[in-house]
Structure formats: C-alpha cells, structure tokens
Design a protein around this motif. Structure first.
Motif, PDB file in Angstrom:
ATOM      1  N   ASP A 150      -2.712  -6.963  -2.088  1.00 49.95           N
ATOM      2  CA  ASP A 150      -3.724  -7.786  -1.431  1.00 49.95           C
ATOM      3  C   ASP A 150      -4.854  -6.846  -0.993  1.00 49.95           C
ATOM      4  O   ASP A 150      -4.702  -6.072  -0.045  1.00 49.95           O
ATOM      5  CB  ASP A 150      -3.124  -8.499  -0.226  1.00 49.95           C
ATOM      6  N   VAL A 151      -5.974  -6.892  -1.694  1.00 47.69           N
ATOM      7  CA  VAL A 151      -7.071  -5.968  -1.398  1.00 47.69           C
ATOM      8  C   VAL A 151      -7.668  -6.212  -0.014  1.00 47.69           C
ATOM      9  O   VAL A 151      -8.379  -5.353   0.511  1.00 47.69           O
ATOM     10  CB  VAL A 151      -8.186  -6.054  -2.464  1.00 47.69           C
ATOM     11  N   PHE A 164      -0.330   2.327  -1.764  1.00 48.58           N
ATOM     12  CA  PHE A 164       0.355   1.826  -0.582  1.00 48.58           C
ATOM     13  C   PHE A 164       1.481   0.859  -0.963  1.00 48.58           C
ATOM     14  O   PHE A 164       2.590   0.917  -0.412  1.00 48.58           O
ATOM     15  CB  PHE A 164      -0.637   1.120   0.343  1.00 48.58           C
ATOM     16  N   ASP A 165       1.203  -0.020  -1.923  1.00 54.13           N
ATOM     17  CA  ASP A 165       2.235  -0.979  -2.329  1.00 54.13           C
ATOM     18  C   ASP A 165       3.404  -0.285  -3.018  1.00 54.13           C
ATOM     19  O   ASP A 165       4.564  -0.671  -2.840  1.00 54.13           O
ATOM     20  CB  ASP A 165       1.636  -2.066  -3.237  1.00 54.13           C
ATOM     21  N   GLU A 166       3.111   0.781  -3.783  1.00 57.26           N
ATOM     22  CA  GLU A 166       4.182   1.535  -4.437  1.00 57.26           C
ATOM     23  C   GLU A 166       5.075   2.216  -3.402  1.00 57.26           C
ATOM     24  O   GLU A 166       6.313   2.223  -3.523  1.00 57.26           O
ATOM     25  CB  GLU A 166       3.576   2.589  -5.361  1.00 57.26           C
ATOM     26  N   ARG A 188       2.537  -7.634   2.126  1.00 52.26           N
ATOM     27  CA  ARG A 188       1.197  -7.662   1.538  1.00 52.26           C
ATOM     28  C   ARG A 188       0.463  -6.388   1.942  1.00 52.26           C
ATOM     29  O   ARG A 188       0.220  -6.145   3.125  1.00 52.26           O
ATOM     30  CB  ARG A 188       0.425  -8.899   2.010  1.00 52.26           C
ATOM     31  N   LEU A 189       0.125  -5.569   0.952  1.00 56.38           N
ATOM     32  CA  LEU A 189      -0.538  -4.286   1.212  1.00 56.38           C
ATOM     33  C   LEU A 189      -1.674  -4.048   0.222  1.00 56.38           C
ATOM     34  O   LEU A 189      -1.589  -4.465  -0.941  1.00 56.38           O
ATOM     35  CB  LEU A 189       0.464  -3.133   1.107  1.00 56.38           C
ATOM     36  N   ALA A 190      -2.692  -3.369   0.690  1.00 54.42           N
ATOM     37  CA  ALA A 190      -3.796  -2.998  -0.202  1.00 54.42           C
ATOM     38  C   ALA A 190      -3.335  -1.876  -1.134  1.00 54.42           C
ATOM     39  O   ALA A 190      -2.619  -0.971  -0.711  1.00 54.42           O
ATOM     40  CB  ALA A 190      -4.993  -2.542   0.620  1.00 54.42           C
TER      41      ALA A 190
END
Length: 251
Positions: free
Chosen positions: A212-213, A192-194, A151-153
């Motif tokens: 996940d913001v 970040f998610d990429e 889970r990353l912003a």
C-alpha cells in the motif's frame, strides 16, 4: 569515567549501560524509575554531578503530536542546562535516520526539534541517527494490520539489531565530540513489505502482507528512500536479519 545514560533502563539504554560497565566505565542509568525525570528536571543535577559525558537514548512516554514534542524539547533543554552546570564534556543523542525528510510525522518532527536544541547548546555533541531496530519489526507489523491484513509501503528499509546500536553508541561516546551527525544502518536493505513477510514466516504467523503506497509510518507517507541513509557514509552494523531472527523467534 562516569557516563550518564538518559533512558538507561530501556531497550537500548540497558544494553549500553551493560557494555559501558564491561568496558570499565562507571555508567549511571538515569530514568524516572531511578529517580531522574528529564521532563521535570527532578534528580538531574545529582545524577550528572561528576559526569564526563551524557548519552541520551530516552523515548517519550506518550506519542501524540503535542506530548511528544513537549517531551523531547523540554527534556533536551533540561538535560543540556544540567550538563552545563556539571561541566559535561560530550552530549551524545540517539536520533532517527530520515527524521528531517518526514515532516508530516509528529514524532519525527519532535526528534528534529531535539536535534536542533542540542546543536544550539553550548555542550560539545554528537548526534547518532539510526535506522529502525529489528526488535520493533513485530510492533510495526501489528500497528500496520487492518482487518487481519498487514499493509505496508514497498519502500526501502535497512534495519539493525539493538545490540549493534548499543555497541556503536559505546564506541562513539568515548570518541571526541563530532559537533555533527553520524548515521548507522544494518548490513542489508529490504522492501518494507518483504521484511514483514520474513518476520511473519519465521514466527509462523499467517497474516497476509499487501503493498500500500499510502500506508503510513509514524503518521507519514513514505518515499522510496525516506528510511535509509542516502549520503554513502553511514556506519554499517554487522548483524544480519536472518541471524537475528534465528536467535529471537519462538521455536
């Protein structure tokens, strides 16, 4: 020229020591393992005797809010006091891009406190703030995994290779002190998610990544540009993420 590298046996420090030696300098790797403890002051005076400059790339051994603040404050004060006694001409410290924009992070508050002590000292200085290292992406992914999902912003990041950080420190160290701030970032921006998905794919890791913001980073939520340089004057490191991945992942 004698150059003392505080934290000289760590990831960045060991690379910096090797580069400085290759360039004809006389680096000394200072760490608890070599008998130099910046928290207690043990070995500092002897290590800094005859040194022209000091590069501080040390990291805290414990990261809870109280311990990390104590480490960076106490170590900075001890190192600067020893530098004053030794007549050191330049203090170069490695910090973090965006540290002053993320006060909810205990770790980043401690890095800002370290910077403030350096600025207030009598030794000419340069602060190099760097973005996150490629080498730490795996740790970030692991620490952001909850019930098997990462889970990353979806904020911007601009990471770089540790080799490039060490090379920049080597260049800046032998320049005149700036008595101010420089920033260093990688050549590409990612979400970040990429970035996490690319890392996982390259390592044949099937963990899913979700946006996940509210996901926290070093204890703080992130805004769109919290982790990237915003002034337009950052130095840009040369190594691209895909090139680093191709050399780093297990085949």
């Amino acid at each position: 020229m004698k150059i003392v590298v505080i934290g000289g046996t760590g990831l960045i420090g060991s690379k910096l020591v090797a580069q400085l030696r290759e360039d004809g300098h006389e680096p000394l790797a200072a760490s608890p393992g070599t008998g130099v403890n910046t928290l207690t002051g043990e070995g500092l005076a002897a290590a800094l005797a005859g040194a022209h400059l000091v590069v501080d790339v040390a990291n805290a051994p414990a990261w809870d809010d109280v311990a990390v603040m104590d480490f960076f404050r106490t170590s900075a004060r001890n190192v600067l006091a020893a530098e004053t006694g030794a007549g050191v001409r330049h203090h170069l410290v490695l910090s973090v891009v965006g540290a002053d924009r993320l006060p909810d992070s205990g770790y980043l508050r401690a890095k800002v406190a370290q910077e403030e002590i350096v600025r207030a000292g009598s030794v000419p200085f340069t602060i190099l703030r760097a973005t996150q290292f490629f080498e730490f992406v795996g740790r970030i992914v692991d620490s952001s995994t909850v019930d098997g999902t990462v889970r990353l912003a979806p904020v911007l990041v601009q990471p770089e290779a540790a080799d490039d950080v060490a090379a920049t420190l080597c260049d800046v160290a032998v320049d005149e002190p700036r008595n101010g701030l420089l920033e260093l970032a990688g050549p590409e921006q990612f979400r970040f998610d990429e970035l996490a998905r690319r890392f996982l794919d390259a390592n044949h890791d099937s963990r899913p990544v979700t946006v996940d913001v509210h996901a926290r980073y070093f204890g703080t939520e992130l805004a769109e540009q919290s982790l990237v340089p915003t002034g337009g004057h950052a130095r840009i490191a040369p190594t691209r993420f895909e090139d680093w991945l191709s050399r780093s992942v297990a085949v």
